[in-house]
Design an enzyme around this catalytic site. Structure first.
Site, short mmCIF file in Angstrom:
data_model
loop_
_atom_site.label_atom_id
_atom_site.label_comp_id
_atom_site.label_asym_id
_atom_site.label_seq_id
_atom_site.Cartn_x
_atom_site.Cartn_y
_atom_site.Cartn_z
N LYS A 170 0.89 -1.17 0.00
CA LYS A 170 0.00 0.00 0.00
C LYS A 170 0.92 1.22 0.00
CE LYS A 170 -1.67 3.12 1.95
NZ LYS A 170 -1.49 4.54 1.53
N GLY A 201 -4.58 3.38 -2.24
CA GLY A 201 -5.69 3.81 -1.40
C GLY A 201 -5.21 4.65 -0.23
N GLY A 203 -4.43 5.79 3.64
CA GLY A 203 -3.84 5.12 4.80
C GLY A 203 -4.86 4.60 5.80
N PRO A 204 -5.75 5.46 6.27
CA PRO A 204 -6.69 5.01 7.32
C PRO A 204 -7.71 3.97 6.82
CG PRO A 204 -6.52 7.40 7.28
CD PRO A 204 -5.81 6.90 6.05
N GLY A 207 -4.65 1.12 4.16
CA GLY A 207 -3.46 0.83 4.98
C GLY A 207 -3.84 0.13 6.27
N GLU A 245 10.13 2.05 10.27
CA GLU A 245 11.17 3.01 9.94
C GLU A 245 10.49 4.37 10.02
OE1 GLU A 245 13.21 5.50 8.74
OE2 GLU A 245 13.17 4.79 6.67
N CYS A 279 14.02 11.39 5.89
CA CYS A 279 13.91 11.07 7.32
C CYS A 279 15.26 11.14 8.01
CB CYS A 279 13.25 9.71 7.51
SG CYS A 279 13.89 8.45 6.42
N GLU A 369 10.40 16.84 13.84
CA GLU A 369 10.75 16.60 12.44
C GLU A 369 9.92 17.55 11.58
OE1 GLU A 369 9.60 12.79 10.59
OE2 GLU A 369 11.64 12.71 9.82
#
Ligand code: NAP
Ligand code: MG
Length: 462
Positions: A170, A201, A203-204, A207, A245, A279, A369
């Site tokens: 995903k 699609g 995430g919520p 995923g 990660e 990141c 971040e």
């Protein structure tokens, strides 16, 4: 604008179960360039079932055959590199040269490394009166972000394939077109049906359904710490293997003996590349008080030279988020020496390369971040002070140390609570384990360490 209506499930492009779509926007000019299906629970279920059916056959395939498929996959990526680079540029906004060199170059190297590892790894060993077999973990759910759209996919799919796992991917909703090209490449490489599946699609929805699916044995996630925490909780509750990660806030420690101009220039380039959406970016530069003013001047000049060479950030929400952080830095008393919160262009989600001086360790811009082209420069009094500041965040993904003498830099790096450190500008190594200490994650990607994430052991005693 191109309407794609399929998802790659069980070796073919199949229509999605529902009618909803996700529009893909070019962040450089805000134009809608394509639409892909927004996968639902049904699509996820179909993909996971396909991966489950394909598992016994793929797991039993000789490693040499898996290596051959991975080598073929690398060759397809090489053959289609211009198309992939153009697609990354269109949906992520990164300058084409950067897309070619990094967004396509790195995954080609990683795919090649796993072709070799699959062929050479010892999947079985003798321990006393036992034979220990390394077997695939099973069906892997891979959930990836948009910042390095192909690299993040290959860093999961290649070792999972090498291990004998099957996969449902995903990808991030901002960059599904690169993921579709990857699925085409897997198909062209002759990977059997069901071994690799793609569900685009949100995430919520997609995923979450994927992470929660009872037929998924492992979740490998790259993205924000907030979502990573949820994925970890879901995996923990079901006793699934999990690899996370997550974010970072890495320190670039310039010791007093370092070549200051080199350390500052490489440090600024590290933060500005990919518009700060890395990141592992060294977003906190730590400079000894005796050379602080000089470093600030060099950094401001280096950032000022970027001009048109920097791409936009990925979407309007990220631009607002990054600008919000810049405003917060000003409000908390940091000193702007380059850039600022104003939009540098009328169209596109651009943010000016920004440098803050007089940043103190507890400021928001030094702790959180930002994921945009924003560098903070902090002052330290002595080495112990530098170490306290370097280790003084919840993160521990990467970092850099510069010193006149390599041994001095290594001694400092060994005391940093972080997973990867570049010594005096050390080069990226696609075989070196990559991953986080503390809240930057769980597990390692790349090289042999990345392969072992997708293996579990069985011992037979004689
Ligand atoms: P994110 O929300 O964590 O997205 C990462 C992936 O997880 C995407 O595929 C996302 O789908 C999916 N996802 C979101 N919610 C989910 C859920 N409840 N269950 C399962 N999967 C879910 O990250 P983002 O929104 O793209 O970026 C937000 C911040 O995350 C950035 O500003 C940055 O600080 C950080 N980030 C870090 C990295 C990294 O490499 N460490 C990479 C990207 C972002 P959607 O695309 O549909 O949301
Ligand atoms: Mg998101």
């Amino acid at each position: 604008m191109k309407h794609h209506d399929g998802m790659y499930i069980d070796g073919a492009w199949r229509p999605a179960a529902g009618p909803d779509v996700i529009e893909v926007v070019n962040p450089a000019d805000e134009q809608v360039i394509a639409a892909v299906p927004a996968g639902t629970v049904e699509d996820v279920d179909a993909a996971v079932r396909a991966a489950r059916r394909a598992l016994p056959g793929w797991a039993a395939t000789p490693p040499a055959e898996r290596a051959a498929r991975l080598a073929a996959l690398r060759d397809v990526l090489v053959a289609r590199k211009d198309e992939i680079a153009g697609t990354v540029t269109a949906e992520l906004g990164s300058p084409l040269k950067f897309s070619e060199a990094v967004h396509v170059g790195a995954p080609i190297a990683v795919a090649g490394s796993y072709a070799e590892l699959a062929a050479t790894h010892a999947f079985e060993e003798k321990v006393g009166n036992s034979t220990v077999y390394q077997e695939p973990v099973g069906v892997v759910a891979a959930i990836t972000p948009w910042n390095y759209p192909l690299h993040q996919i290959v860093a999961k799919a290649a070792p999972a394939l090498a291990a004998g796992c099957t996969i449902v991917l995903k990808p991030a909703e901002d960059t599904p077109l690169t993921a579709r090209l990857f699925a085409e490449a897997v198909h062209e490489a002759g990977v059997p049906a069901g071994v690799f599946n793609l569900v685009t699609g949100a995430g919520p929805v997609a995923g979450q359904a994927l992470a929660e699916h009872p037929e998924v044995d492992m979740v490998s996630f790259t993205g924000s710490t907030a979502v990573g925490r949820r994925i970890g909780a879901v995996a923990g509750a079901a006793v699934k293997r999990v690899a996370l990660e997550l974010g970072g806030k890495s320190a670039n420690v310039i010791l007093p003996t370092a070549d200051l101009a080199k350390a500052v220039n490489v440090g600024v380039a590290n933060v500005m590349s990919n518009s700060g959406q890395t990141c592992s970016a060294w977003t906190r530069m730590l400079v000894h008080t005796s050379r602080y003013d000089e470093a600030v001047e060099l950094a401001a000049a280096a950032a000022g030279k970027y001009g048109d060479r920097i791409g936009p950030v990925v979407n309007a929400k990220q631009r607002e988020r990054v600008r919000g952080y810049i405003e917060k830095g000003v409000a908390e008393g940091a000193r702007l020496v380059a850039g600022g919160p104003e939009a540098p262009r009328e169209r596109g989600y651009y943010v000016s390369p920004t440098v803050f001086a007089d940043v103190t360790p507890e400021m928001t811009v030094a702790q959180e971040e930002i994921f945009g082209p924003v560098l903070t420069i902090l002052r330290y009094e002595d080495e112990e002070d530098a170490l306290r500041i370097a280790n003084g965040t919840v993160y521990g993904l990467a970092g850099a140390v510069w010193a006149g003498d390599e041994a001095e830099a290594v001694a400092f790096a060994r005391r940093m609570e972080t997973g990867q450190v570049d010594i005096n500008g050390g080069r990226f190594n696609p075989l070196a384990p990559f991953g986080g200490y503390k809240q930057s994650g769980v597990g390692r990607e790349l090289g042999a360490h990345g392969l072992s994430e997708y293996l579990q052991t069985k011992s037979l005693q004689f």
